[in-house]
Design a protein around this motif. Structure first.
Motif, PDB file in Angstrom:
ATOM      1  N   LEU A 186       3.571  11.300   6.191  1.00  0.00           N
ATOM      2  CA  LEU A 186       2.680  11.803   7.245  1.00  0.00           C
ATOM      3  C   LEU A 186       3.026  13.257   7.519  1.00  0.00           C
ATOM      4  O   LEU A 186       4.218  13.615   7.569  1.00  0.00           O
ATOM      5  N   ALA A 187       2.008  14.059   7.727  1.00  0.00           N
ATOM      6  CA  ALA A 187       2.258  15.482   7.988  1.00  0.00           C
ATOM      7  C   ALA A 187       3.007  15.660   9.307  1.00  0.00           C
ATOM      8  O   ALA A 187       2.708  14.980  10.293  1.00  0.00           O
ATOM      9  N   LYS A 188       3.993  16.570   9.316  1.00  0.00           N
ATOM     10  CA  LYS A 188       4.672  16.940  10.562  1.00  0.00           C
ATOM     11  C   LYS A 188       3.930  18.138  11.154  1.00  0.00           C
ATOM     12  O   LYS A 188       3.421  18.984  10.417  1.00  0.00           O
ATOM     13  N   THR A 189       3.892  18.186  12.478  1.00  0.00           N
ATOM     14  CA  THR A 189       3.021  19.179  13.128  1.00  0.00           C
ATOM     15  C   THR A 189       3.398  20.630  12.814  1.00  0.00           C
ATOM     16  O   THR A 189       2.551  21.508  12.921  1.00  0.00           O
ATOM     17  N   ASP A 190       4.670  20.873  12.412  1.00  0.00           N
ATOM     18  CA  ASP A 190       5.026  22.252  12.065  1.00  0.00           C
ATOM     19  C   ASP A 190       5.134  22.463  10.548  1.00  0.00           C
ATOM     20  O   ASP A 190       5.779  23.397  10.090  1.00  0.00           O
ATOM     21  N   SER A 191       4.465  21.606   9.776  1.00  0.00           N
ATOM     22  CA  SER A 191       4.423  21.817   8.323  1.00  0.00           C
ATOM     23  C   SER A 191       3.464  22.965   7.994  1.00  0.00           C
ATOM     24  O   SER A 191       2.548  23.274   8.771  1.00  0.00           O
ATOM     25  N   TYR A 192       3.663  23.559   6.837  1.00  0.00           N
ATOM     26  CA  TYR A 192       2.857  24.729   6.450  1.00  0.00           C
ATOM     27  C   TYR A 192       1.357  24.469   6.554  1.00  0.00           C
ATOM     28  O   TYR A 192       0.583  25.353   6.923  1.00  0.00           O
ATOM     29  N   TYR A 225       6.738  25.972   3.407  1.00  0.00           N
ATOM     30  CA  TYR A 225       7.630  25.181   4.260  1.00  0.00           C
ATOM     31  C   TYR A 225       6.971  23.839   4.539  1.00  0.00           C
ATOM     32  O   TYR A 225       6.221  23.678   5.497  1.00  0.00           O
ATOM     33  N   GLU A 226       7.248  22.891   3.656  1.00  0.00           N
ATOM     34  CA  GLU A 226       6.612  21.573   3.732  1.00  0.00           C
ATOM     35  C   GLU A 226       7.493  20.643   4.563  1.00  0.00           C
ATOM     36  O   GLU A 226       8.671  20.483   4.269  1.00  0.00           O
ATOM     37  N   LYS A 227       6.894  20.029   5.567  1.00  0.00           N
ATOM     38  CA  LYS A 227       7.653  19.087   6.406  1.00  0.00           C
ATOM     39  C   LYS A 227       6.848  17.804   6.515  1.00  0.00           C
ATOM     40  O   LYS A 227       5.736  17.813   7.069  1.00  0.00           O
ATOM     41  N   VAL A 228       7.372  16.752   5.950  1.00  0.00           N
ATOM     42  CA  VAL A 228       6.652  15.476   6.003  1.00  0.00           C
ATOM     43  C   VAL A 228       7.571  14.353   6.462  1.00  0.00           C
ATOM     44  O   VAL A 228       8.731  14.249   6.040  1.00  0.00           O
ATOM     45  N   TRP A 229       7.010  13.545   7.345  1.00  0.00           N
ATOM     46  CA  TRP A 229       7.670  12.290   7.678  1.00  0.00           C
ATOM     47  C   TRP A 229       7.449  11.335   6.523  1.00  0.00           C
ATOM     48  O   TRP A 229       6.363  11.322   5.924  1.00  0.00           O
ATOM     49  N   ILE A 230       8.460  10.556   6.221  1.00  0.00           N
ATOM     50  CA  ILE A 230       8.290   9.502   5.219  1.00  0.00           C
ATOM     51  C   ILE A 230       8.633   8.175   5.878  1.00  0.00           C
ATOM     52  O   ILE A 230       9.416   8.143   6.839  1.00  0.00           O
ATOM     53  N   GLY A 231       8.053   7.109   5.385  1.00  0.00           N
ATOM     54  CA  GLY A 231       8.368   5.849   6.044  1.00  0.00           C
ATOM     55  C   GLY A 231       7.834   4.638   5.326  1.00  0.00           C
ATOM     56  O   GLY A 231       7.030   4.721   4.382  1.00  0.00           O
ATOM     57  N   THR A 232       8.365   3.525   5.776  1.00  0.00           N
ATOM     58  CA  THR A 232       7.859   2.239   5.294  1.00  0.00           C
ATOM     59  C   THR A 232       7.973   1.226   6.434  1.00  0.00           C
ATOM     60  O   THR A 232       8.830   1.354   7.318  1.00  0.00           O
ATOM     61  N   CYS A 233       7.077   0.258   6.426  1.00  0.00           N
ATOM     62  CA  CYS A 233       7.056  -0.770   7.463  1.00  0.00           C
ATOM     63  C   CYS A 233       6.307  -1.977   6.907  1.00  0.00           C
ATOM     64  O   CYS A 233       5.724  -1.925   5.810  1.00  0.00           O
ATOM     65  N   LEU A 234       6.353  -3.056   7.654  1.00  0.00           N
ATOM     66  CA  LEU A 234       5.700  -4.294   7.206  1.00  0.00           C
ATOM     67  C   LEU A 234       4.537  -4.628   8.123  1.00  0.00           C
ATOM     68  O   LEU A 234       4.643  -4.458   9.354  1.00  0.00           O
ATOM     69  N   LYS A 235       3.470  -5.144   7.544  1.00  0.00           N
ATOM     70  CA  LYS A 235       2.346  -5.579   8.385  1.00  0.00           C
ATOM     71  C   LYS A 235       2.766  -6.830   9.155  1.00  0.00           C
ATOM     72  O   LYS A 235       3.344  -7.751   8.585  1.00  0.00           O
ATOM     73  N   LYS A 236       2.479  -6.818  10.469  1.00  0.00           N
ATOM     74  CA  LYS A 236       2.851  -7.974  11.308  1.00  0.00           C
ATOM     75  C   LYS A 236       2.054  -9.204  10.903  1.00  0.00           C
ATOM     76  O   LYS A 236       0.904  -9.084  10.459  1.00  0.00           O
ATOM     77  N   VAL A 249       0.874  -1.184   0.000  1.00  0.00           N
ATOM     78  CA  VAL A 249       0.000   0.000   0.000  1.00  0.00           C
ATOM     79  C   VAL A 249       0.899   1.219   0.000  1.00  0.00           C
ATOM     80  O   VAL A 249       1.773   1.355   0.868  1.00  0.00           O
ATOM     81  N   LEU A 250       0.694   2.073  -1.002  1.00  0.00           N
ATOM     82  CA  LEU A 250       1.386   3.355  -1.065  1.00  0.00           C
ATOM     83  C   LEU A 250       0.373   4.443  -0.713  1.00  0.00           C
ATOM     84  O   LEU A 250      -0.680   4.537  -1.352  1.00  0.00           O
ATOM     85  N   ALA A 251       0.704   5.224   0.306  1.00  0.00           N
ATOM     86  CA  ALA A 251      -0.151   6.367   0.672  1.00  0.00           C
ATOM     87  C   ALA A 251       0.748   7.593   0.666  1.00  0.00           C
ATOM     88  O   ALA A 251       1.390   7.925   1.671  1.00  0.00           O
ATOM     89  N   CYS A 252       0.829   8.222  -0.490  1.00  0.00           N
ATOM     90  CA  CYS A 252       1.700   9.387  -0.672  1.00  0.00           C
ATOM     91  C   CYS A 252       0.895  10.647  -0.379  1.00  0.00           C
ATOM     92  O   CYS A 252       0.009  11.016  -1.164  1.00  0.00           O
ATOM     93  N   ALA A 280      11.315   1.882   8.727  1.00  0.00           N
ATOM     94  CA  ALA A 280      12.374   2.787   8.269  1.00  0.00           C
ATOM     95  C   ALA A 280      11.696   4.144   8.107  1.00  0.00           C
ATOM     96  O   ALA A 280      10.684   4.254   7.413  1.00  0.00           O
ATOM     97  N   LEU A 281      12.225   5.144   8.795  1.00  0.00           N
ATOM     98  CA  LEU A 281      11.554   6.454   8.805  1.00  0.00           C
ATOM     99  C   LEU A 281      12.530   7.558   8.414  1.00  0.00           C
ATOM    100  O   LEU A 281      13.737   7.477   8.693  1.00  0.00           O
ATOM    101  N   GLY A 282      12.018   8.566   7.775  1.00  0.00           N
ATOM    102  CA  GLY A 282      12.838   9.710   7.388  1.00  0.00           C
ATOM    103  C   GLY A 282      12.020  10.990   7.469  1.00  0.00           C
ATOM    104  O   GLY A 282      10.833  10.971   7.852  1.00  0.00           O
ATOM    105  N   LEU A 283      12.644  12.085   7.110  1.00  0.00           N
ATOM    106  CA  LEU A 283      11.982  13.391   7.193  1.00  0.00           C
ATOM    107  C   LEU A 283      12.377  14.222   5.978  1.00  0.00           C
ATOM    108  O   LEU A 283      13.562  14.324   5.658  1.00  0.00           O
ATOM    109  N   CYS A 284      11.389  14.777   5.302  1.00  0.00           N
ATOM    110  CA  CYS A 284      11.664  15.701   4.186  1.00  0.00           C
ATOM    111  C   CYS A 284      11.277  17.103   4.638  1.00  0.00           C
ATOM    112  O   CYS A 284      10.116  17.335   4.997  1.00  0.00           O
TER     113      CYS A 284
END
Ligand SMILES: C[S@@+](CC[C@H](N)C(=O)[O-])C[C@H]1O[C@@H](n2cnc3c(N)ncnc32)[C@H](O)[C@@H]1O
Length: 238
Positions: free
Chosen positions: A160-166, A227-238, A124-127, A215-219
């Motif tokens: 995912l939106a970061k709380t201090d994104s525009y 001023y766009e701030k988004v968390w990016i990430g990927t994970c596996l369903k348990k 599932v990609l949720a961009c 695996a998580l990152g930040l753009c």
């Protein structure tokens, strides 16, 4: 006179505004989002993806918009499916994918109502999409639905939106990470509800019950004053 974009029940206005937005910017060619390219194709110390599993897998592009990430999913060998909030958006993107020669099955639904059976998807990609929460619902409803339609071991790629994104600027804080958007400079999402996250730890806390191998990152971008701030990430369903 009230702003027509200010709608306490942001659901219908978001649907209409996005449908109009995509109708106005209706080019045939589309270009994928950088973090999606980097996640699916890139090599990074904290990103471990077994790309051999992609070909032949079923991918769902949740909240696909103009479908800009679909040609890449198709190139990687995924069978492409997509869910969007209106038939107008599905119709435009279906036509675009046909012209681009990308086979994509598109359906109307939402983050919390995905019209597919349990365990249908390998990816599932949720961009920039899974954090939209419908009135009366919670982000947990979205997560439950995404979890439901992913197979065990299936991959979730998200931003995912970061709380201090525009987009959160002057938003109404409804508690528990939920915000009502009030000052969207693009005037598409005012009145809509967003789940935003302050830290990577908060993301793992929220998703960790159903997902592992994060695996998580930040753009952080300054797009000429946005001023766009988004968390990016990927994970596996348990
Ligand atoms: C910022 S756009 C991103 C679109 C696309 N994923 C992309 O990367 O270009 C957000 C998209 O989420 C969709 N959306 C809004 N509310 C949604 C919901 N409750 N469930 C699923 N998608 C939603 C919108 O229609 C819009 O196309």
């Amino acid at each position: 006179m009230p702003d027509k974009n200010q709608n306490q029940n942001g659901e219908s206005s978001i649907r209409e505004h996005y449908a109009d937005f995509y109708a106005e910017r209706n080019f045939v060619k589309v270009y994928p989002v950088e973090f999606v390219v980097r996640t699916l194709l890139g090599t990074y110390p904290q990103l471990k993806l077994d790309r051999r599993t992609f070909a032949g897998g079923k991918a769902l592009d949740l909240g696909f918009g103009d479908g800009r990430n679909m040609p890449l999913l198709d190139d990687l060998g995924f069978k492409v499916h997509g869910v969007e909030i209106s038939e107008d958006i599905c119709h435009l993107t279906r036509a675009r994918m046909e012209k681009l020669g990308v086979a994509a099955e598109l359906a109307v639904g939402s983050n919390s109502q995905i019209p597919y059976p349990d365990q249908s998807f390998d990816l599932v990609l949720a961009c920039h999409s899974c954090y939209y929460v419908l009135p009366g619902q919670t982000f947990d409803d979205n997560l439950c639905e995404i979890t439901r339609i992913l197979r065990a071991g299936g991959r979730f790629i998200f931003s995912l939106a970061k709380t201090d994104s525009y987009i959160l600027s002057d938003a109404e804080n409804l508690g528990k990470g939920l915000y009502r958007i009030t000052h969207d400079p693009y005037r598409l999402r005012n009145g809509g509800l967003f789940r935003a996250f302050g830290s990577k730890e908060e993301i793992v806390d929220e998703l960790g019950e159903s997902f592992s191998d994060f695996a998580l990152g930040l753009c952080e971008n300054d797009y000429y004053g946005i001023y766009e701030k988004v968390w990016i990430g990927t994970c596996l369903k348990k």
